[in-house]
Design an enzyme around this catalytic site. Structure first.
Site, PDB file in Angstrom:
ATOM      1  N   ASP A 133       0.860  -1.178   0.037  1.00 15.98           N
ATOM      2  CA  ASP A 133      -0.072  -0.203  -0.148  1.00 15.98           C
ATOM      3  C   ASP A 133       0.865   1.322  -0.089  1.00 15.98           C
ATOM      4  O   ASP A 133       1.643   1.705   0.830  1.00 15.98           O
ATOM      5  CB  ASP A 133      -0.860  -0.099   1.246  1.00 15.98           C
ATOM      6  CG  ASP A 133      -1.837   1.126   1.213  1.00 15.98           C
ATOM      7  OD1 ASP A 133      -2.162   1.802   0.107  1.00 15.98           O
ATOM      8  OD2 ASP A 133      -2.543   1.380   2.128  1.00 15.98           O
ATOM      9  N   ASP A 335      -1.729   5.716  -6.885  1.00 15.88           N
ATOM     10  CA  ASP A 335      -1.965   5.065  -5.719  1.00 15.88           C
ATOM     11  C   ASP A 335      -1.714   3.524  -6.187  1.00 15.88           C
ATOM     12  O   ASP A 335      -2.573   3.194  -7.060  1.00 15.88           O
ATOM     13  CB  ASP A 335      -3.194   5.361  -5.128  1.00 15.88           C
ATOM     14  CG  ASP A 335      -3.686   4.457  -3.865  1.00 15.88           C
ATOM     15  OD1 ASP A 335      -2.669   4.323  -3.202  1.00 15.88           O
ATOM     16  OD2 ASP A 335      -4.849   4.262  -3.793  1.00 15.88           O
TER      17      ASP A 335
END
Lengths: 426, 30
Positions: A133, A335
């Protein structure tokens, strides 16, 4: 100009539909990246290469696929919410493009990302699969005795008492005090041990002890005294993963903690399909083809996110007439955990219009979750798909691979894999 | 913000050079 470059630019992809549909068989990349630094294998959590795949050889059901995209919207809402708070925006407005409004909750980005890596923690090391992440900082894993709750995970839950290199972090530690800026939650203190809490956009959360431990990336890449969360109360949509590996721009992220060793440099190549594998590498390694770099945007300077300045988009080789302010008004972040790229509404409208024009020979199909431009390719073997490129400051062009242009749910529902935000200022 | 999501990163190696505050893209076979 009739040059090789312009011919390439305008020429559409020719795609066999069968090649886009998910395979049940793992086909790992045979060629490992040539590297000198730590490289980990990356797999899609729901694909056949993942040992966390709850479904074994079965494909995901249509409702599971829909859930993945709904969770993707929760993650996007969460990113918007965090950045709105930073910029003083009074609040996030829900997306207009999605049919069902998804409630907005503030918090860290959703923890249910799709790509996992396996690392070793403790001495002797225990293998743990963590969600990769770039949108959050604190790495954590579930820890026994799971004082309050641990969800089911595939691998055995980490047992600090069985590790000779484990230590709790005291409440007086500077890093304990830094937790609030990392997670947005004030740290607690239990019998002098620092307690962290991290809550994600879908209400998933992990609470436990801030700890330090030996982290083994590969047999030759070990990070001593790695600070992480030893979760004693964990709930949410992590689906079998043991926790999360935080790679964002924050002092508690793995990137900063391993900064001296790897120079705050990492790269990944995500698997090009769910049935393939990719890699996550720490430290500079020379790629086969040179990187084209774009500077991080000043818009996200004080946040954990990696901001980029998108400057334009081309569809079918033609740059779309989108004014620069459409991109600069809200900014862009890159992202690893968001699946579908979200564009400002004006930019998305232009992309959709151009794409639909170039795909007008094909039969339209109904929309699919957040994807509103879909086609029915029943009985069609191959299709022409226009090329799409994104441009970033510094003259960087990313020509999206065809596997990233269309999202194939089934032969009768193949969609443009882009979506619009609800508002130009998002 | 707009978000450049992972579906559009496929077949690209993405490098985060945090020290130099830049992000790089390189076509990749992976």
């Amino acid at each position: 100009k009739d040059t090789a470059d312009t011919r390439h630019r305008y020429r559409p992809h020719i795609v066999k539909i069968s090649s886009l549909l998910a395979s049940n068989v793992c086909n790992p990349i045979t060629e490992a990246p040539h590297h000198k630094k730590a490289t980990l294998k990356v797999v899609h959590k729901h694909g056949p290469c993942s040992h966390l795949n709850q479904l074994g050889d079965q494909k995901m059901s249509a409702s599971d696929e829909i859930k993945l995209l709904e969770q993707d919207q929760l993650r996007v809402n969460s990113i918007h919410s965090q950045l709105s708070k930073r910029s003083g925006d009074p609040g996030f407005r829900g997306p207009k493009s999605t049919k069902s409004a998804i409630p907005v909750r503030s918090g860290q980005t959703i923890g249910s990302g799709n790509y996992i890596v396996t690392v070793g923690l403790g001495t002797p090391k225990k293998q743990l699969s963590l969600v990769l992440d770039t949108g959050s900082a604190l790495s954590w894993t579930q820890c026994e005795p799971c004082v309050r709750y641990c969800y089911a995970q595939k691998e055995p839950i980490f047992k600090p008492l069985e590790s000779t290199s484990y230590a709790n972090v005291s409440c007086a530690s500077e890093l304990c005090n830094a937790l609030e800026s990392t997670t947005g939650v004030s740290p607690g203190c239990i019998t002098s041990t620092c307690e962290y809490g991290v809550q994600y956009g879908d209400n998933s959360y992990s609470v436990g002890y801030l700890s330090k431990e030996r982290l083994t990336l590969t047999s030759s890449d070990v990070i001593e005294n790695f600070y992480f969360g030893c979760g004693q109360n964990n709930r949410g949509l992590f689906r079998g993963a043991a926790g999360l590996l935080g790679l964002s721009r924050d002092r508690l992220s793995l990137i900063f903690q391993s900064g001296k060793k790897y120079g705050r440099y990492f790269s990944y190549c995500l698997p090009s399909s769910r049935s393939s594998t990719g890699f996550l590498s720490f430290g500079y390694r020379r790629p086969r083809k040179a990187f084209k770099f774009t500077p991080l945007s000043s818009l996200t300077k004080d946040t954990q996110f990696y901001g980029l300045d998108m400057t334009g988009i081309s569809v079918g080789g033609k740059t779309l007439p989108i004014t620069a302010s459409v991109f600069s008004k809200a900014g862009t972040v890159i992202d690893s955990g968001t699946v579908i790229t979200r564009l400002p509404p004006k930019a998305y409208d232009a992309v959709r219009k151009a794409f639909r024009q170039l795909m007008s020979d094909y039969k339209a199909a109904q929309s699919y979750s957040i994807l509103d431009t879909c086609y029915d390719f029943t009985g069609v073997e191959s299709v022409f798909v226009p090329k799409i490129s994104f441009f970033f400051s510094g003259g960087v062009e990313v020509e999206v691979d065809v596997s990233g242009i269309i999202y194939a749910v089934s032969q009768s529902q193949v969609c443009l894999a882009l979506a619009g935000n609800g508002d130009d200022s998002d | 913000v707009g978000i450049f999501g992972n579906f559009q990163h496929l077949k690209w190696e993405v490098a985060y050079d945090v020290g130099k505050e830049r992000v790089g893209f390189s076509p990749s076979a992976c």
